[in-house]
Design an enzyme around this catalytic site. Structure first.
Site, PDB file in Angstrom:
ATOM      1  N   ASP A 364       0.824  -1.222   0.000  1.00 27.59           N
ATOM      2  CA  ASP A 364       0.000   0.000   0.000  1.00 27.59           C
ATOM      3  C   ASP A 364       0.852   1.264   0.000  1.00 27.59           C
ATOM      4  O   ASP A 364       0.634   2.171   0.801  1.00 27.59           O
ATOM      5  CB  ASP A 364      -0.923   0.028   1.224  1.00 27.59           C
ATOM      6  CG  ASP A 364      -1.683  -1.248   1.456  1.00 27.59           C
ATOM      7  OD1 ASP A 364      -1.983  -1.933   0.472  1.00 27.59           O
ATOM      8  OD2 ASP A 364      -1.986  -1.557   2.622  1.00 27.59           O
ATOM      9  N   GLU A 526     -11.369  -0.875  -3.507  1.00 28.97           N
ATOM     10  CA  GLU A 526     -10.712  -0.081  -2.466  1.00 28.97           C
ATOM     11  C   GLU A 526      -9.545   0.679  -3.095  1.00 28.97           C
ATOM     12  O   GLU A 526      -9.348   0.666  -4.300  1.00 28.97           O
ATOM     13  CB  GLU A 526     -10.189  -1.009  -1.350  1.00 28.97           C
ATOM     14  CG  GLU A 526      -9.181  -2.036  -1.838  1.00 28.97           C
ATOM     15  CD  GLU A 526      -8.966  -3.179  -0.865  1.00 28.97           C
ATOM     16  OE1 GLU A 526      -9.767  -3.311   0.080  1.00 28.97           O
ATOM     17  OE2 GLU A 526      -8.007  -3.949  -1.054  1.00 28.97           O
TER      18      GLU A 526
END
Length: 852
Positions: A364, A526
């Site tokens: 991420d 997401e």
């Protein structure tokens, strides 16, 4: 740098010695030292029977309806042994495996079932003492125990994809201390700490194809073919086919594959980012400085073009041609191609959650530029169930070489003082995910998420000093921040329910619900990220996001565009997907960076490698095996756009993001471009303009008070008298000096026009001499001013007195001239004469005089 070999074969002599030292009897069937491996049973089923084709009489017994059937999809031949659940299975002769502490079994197989605790192959006494192999969906497992399933010593592999319904080859090698599982010729799982030998299972051992030693387990539903059993734990060289070569496996080699191009065999070797031992030292792989030991089939050799051993070659920066010579003298041309898989966000010398030396699992990534430095803030991965609790900051000046700046958020030490504490966020001690960064009014805001909420820490600098706040900024995960370049408004995007963002309030710790925008979009899961780009005078807004699940090989990036933050957003497709051939999967949860001062864009994202390349180890914090989505690594790639024409833009076309290739390599170095001027701020001084490291000048222009100076277009500029009292600066366009290309790869990357800080040229100190006298001319007083030019160049001057103004034009350097002012009076009082050159004035007084 010579790579150490990890050869798995156990030498027979050492095996005999080890068994004797342990006080055990060496069973009769065990192979003697120095004897070649022998086939003890084989089955091809082509004659419609289950007879042993090796001639040893070890025929299979079919039970429960198992049968030899025709299969049109077999790689070789047309018949195979079929077991279709129920109680269908095949049995080897009782005792065939008694005392065989070393053996190898290889078979082609096809699964028709993917669930249940079936055994594909089993040897044992009962449900307490057994060895078995299971081929289920995309998982392979082999284990041995003498105390039921709780004490199994096993080896597990997760394949790239499901193998249900397709033929594959599985090979199991067994020795007293090691189990190795191969799939389609490649080792995929190894356990070198096996605690049980075959001898310890007892005698009169049962052995089955398709049947478990547990009565309640289902039977295998599938097919078997081309089964061979050897009396030895074959090593890798034994298992290689004739004409096949590969490098001896090392911790540096992630994967290797052989393919063919024309008549040449191609051996592709992929190296890890770290060299062997790099987890401790940080040493990087270098294809120009690496050696390999090679394995070939017994009796075959691999040599360089000059006939020397291939193991002596150390430079694989370019493909290397080799020759494999078979035992009969025939040759196979080989070409070895070496790639290094770059995943640069790493920390050598520290232990990760699995106990491995060197931290490499980071996900991420948030990439951010500030003050000529790049930063990445990632999720710390390597924990099962995504349970990491720290966030590190990494910094770089070139996007290639990254340095860990330490932990900037720790949910188990929330004050970062070395004392365990969770008082600020008492319900948040794990799952620090998906950082995002914003800089506003000199403050740095580091957002992060997990456990269904988004929090924020604040600092005065980007590389540390963050103070955790108790603010809950948003009610879901995956924050991303964005400042609209047209309005200056800050936004935050978040969540798992489609496009979703709102304007941040001035405190940067909350958002204004009245500004919230929500819109469904194709495939959204997401990981939102918003950017904007100006092209041919029009702005386009890009909303990129992740599709599927972070644990899925198909995790990927798609995007939408809009003309403003008001929306609506138009779906534009997918731009980043896995590359199965390279073993790079789950390519998503990204962030995007524009290099300041350029139109160069980059994407940072994470991916995970196949289990063959990066095995799934055990999280030592809880004893659970990590999932594929727990071993993610950060990568950086270039991001480019299509280039519609001005007419197409006027007609409504949008610059689209081009597909991002998944490569082994990382990016070329690219620094943030800077420009500067050196030299004294004085008339006559030479000023020199230059770009910082990584860039060379394509063009220059010099500016006086922000306006171009005619003819001043070189890197050097001599300050003139006309510049006195003004500000001088340089404006340049730079080209990449490190090989970075422009958006369409047609030329070196260029900067936008960049302007240096201005130098103020002082007014005082012009080299002009002024002398003034009074005289009497025909009874009248006169003031005479003499101006001498010592500036070094011709000048214009204005001479002023109480009796008028006179202009001197083009007075040459080193010359002087006089200006006479008549008073028309018999006397003159004391006064002052001023000469002005280029905005700078020099004054000189004179005395009173009477001509009466």
């Amino acid at each position: 740098m010579l790579l150490s070999a990890r050869i798995t074969r156990t030498a027979s002599a050492l095996l005999v010695a080890a068994i004797a030292a342990a006080g055990l009897c060496l069973a009769t069937p065990a192979a003697a030292a120095g004897v070649d491996p022998q086939v003890i049973a084989s089955y091809d089923f082509e004659d419609g029977t289950a007879r042993d084709t090796s001639g040893h009489g070890n025929d299979l017994t079919l039970s429960g309806g198992a049968a030899i059937e025709a299969y049109g999809d077999k790689p070789i031949g047309g018949k195979a042994l079929s077991t279709r659940g129920g109680t269908q299975h095949a049995a080897f002769p009782v005792g065939l495996f008694d005392g065989r502490d070393e053996f190898t079994i290889s078979m082609n197989y096809k699964n028709r079932s993917s669930t249940g605790n079936f055994f594909t192959f089993a040897v044992g006494q009962d449900s307490d003492r057994y060895l078995f192999l299971r081929t289920r969906y995309q998982d392979l497992y082999a284990g041995i125990t003498k105390a039921s399933w709780q004490q199994e010593s096993g080896a597990t592999a997760s394949l790239d994809s499901s193998v249900q319904g397709i033929w594959g080859n599985v090979t199991l090698t067994v020795s007293p201390t090691e189990i190795v599982v191969y799939y389609n010729g490649r080792p995929v799982a190894t356990n070198s700490d096996v605690k049980t030998s075959i001898s310890e299972l007892g005698t009169n051992l049962q052995a089955y194809l398709g049947r478990s030693l547990y009565a309640a387990d289902p039977y295998f539903n599938g097919a078997f073919d081309d089964i061979t059993v050897w009396d030895r734990a074959l090593d890798r060289a034994d298992l290689l086919g004739s004409g096949v070569a590969e490098a001896v496996d090392t911790e540096q080699i992630l994967t290797q594959r052989v393919s063919a191009e024309g008549g040449t065999s191609i051996l592709d070797i992929t190296l890890d980012h770290w060299a062997s031992g790099g987890g401790a030292t940080g040493e990087l792989s270098d294809a120009a400085d690496v050696r390999f030991d090679f394995l070939t089939h017994t009796g075959e050799t691999l040599t360089a073009a000059d006939g020397s051993p291939a193991s002596e070659i150390s430079d694989y920066s370019e493909p290397v041609r080799l020759t494999l010579t078979k035992a009969d003298g025939t040759t196979v041309p080989y070409e070895v191609r070496v790639h290094t898989l770059v995943t640069p966000i790493r920390i050598p010398g520290q232990t990760d959650a699995t106990g491995a030396t060197g931290m490499k699992f980071f996900a991420d990534p948030e990439i951010f530029a500030d003050g000529g430095t790049y930063y990445i803030y990632p999720t710390t991965d390597g924990y099962s169930e995504w349970g990491g609790w720290t966030i590190h900051a990494f910094e770089s000046t070139d996007l290639v070489n990254w340095t860990d700046k330490g932990v900037v958020v720790n949910l188990q030490d929330q004050n970062l003082d070395g004392t365990p504490d969770s008082g600020i966020l008492p319900n948040r001690t794990k799952k620090a995910w998906a950082p995002a960064m914003a800089k506003r009014d000199g403050k740095y805001y580091l957002y992060f998420s997990g456990d269904g909420q988004t929090n924020v820490a604040v600092s005065d600098r980007p590389d540390g000093g963050f103070e955790l706040t108790d603010s809950v900024v948003a009610d879901s995960i995956d924050p991303a921040t964005f400042r609209d370049p047209q309005t200056g408004t800050w936004y935050i995007a978040w969540g798992q329910s489609g496009i979703n963002y709102a304007a941040l309030n001035a405190d940067m710790r909350s958002f204004d619900p009245a500004t919230r925008v929500q819109q469904p979009i194709t495939g959204y899961r997401e990981g939102s990220y918003i950017t904007a780009r100006e092209y041919l005078g029009r702005w386009t807004y890009y909303y990129t996001y992740s599709v599927d699940d972070t644990n899925s090989p198909d995790y990927r990036v798609a995007y939408a565009t809009a003309t403003s933050m008001a929306g609506p957003w138009t779906y534009r497709g997918e731009i980043l997907n896995k590359d199965v051939a390279k073993g790079i999967l789950g390519t998503a949860h990204h962030s995007v960076l524009q290099i300041p001062g350029t139109d160069d864009w980059y994407v940072a994202y994470h991916a995970f490698l196949t289990d063959e390349m990066r095995p799934r180890l055990v999280d030592l914090t809880n004893g659970k095996q990590i999932a594929t989505g727990n071993k993610r690594e950060t990568r950086i790639s270039r991001l480019t756009y299509t280039q519609p024409s001005a007419a197409e833009i006027a007609a409504g076309a949008v610059p689209l993001i081009q597909r991002i290739p998944v490569t082994y390599e990382g990016v070329l170095p690219e620094t943030t471009p800077t420009v500067s001027v050196e030299g004294a701020a004085a008339v006559g001084s030479t000023l020199t303009a230059a770009f910082g490291d990584g860039w060379t000048a394509s063009s220059w222009s010099w500016l006086r008070d922000g306006e171009p100076i005619v003819g001043a277009d070189a890197a050097h500029y001599v300050v003139t008298a006309a510049d006195a009292g003004h500000e001088i600066s340089a404006r340049g366009i730079g080209e990449s000096a490190t090989g970075v290309r422009n958006n369409d790869s047609t030329a070196p990357a260029r900067t936008h026009p960049l302007t240096t800080a201005a130098l103020a040229i002082p007014d005082a100190g012009i080299d002009v001499r002024l002398s003034v006298q009074t005289r009497c001319v025909a009874g009248r007083a006169a003031v005479v001013a003499t101006v001498a030019n010592e500036t070094g160049e011709a000048m214009d001057a204005v001479v002023s007195s109480a009796f008028g103004t006179k202009t001197i034009m083009a007075l040459a350097d080193g010359r002087s001239t006089s200006a006479t002012f008549s008073t028309r009076s018999a006397s003159v009082s004391a006064g002052t004469v001023t000469v002005t050159v280029g905005g700078t004035a020099v004054e000189q007084t004179y005395s009173a005089r009477s001509c009466q």
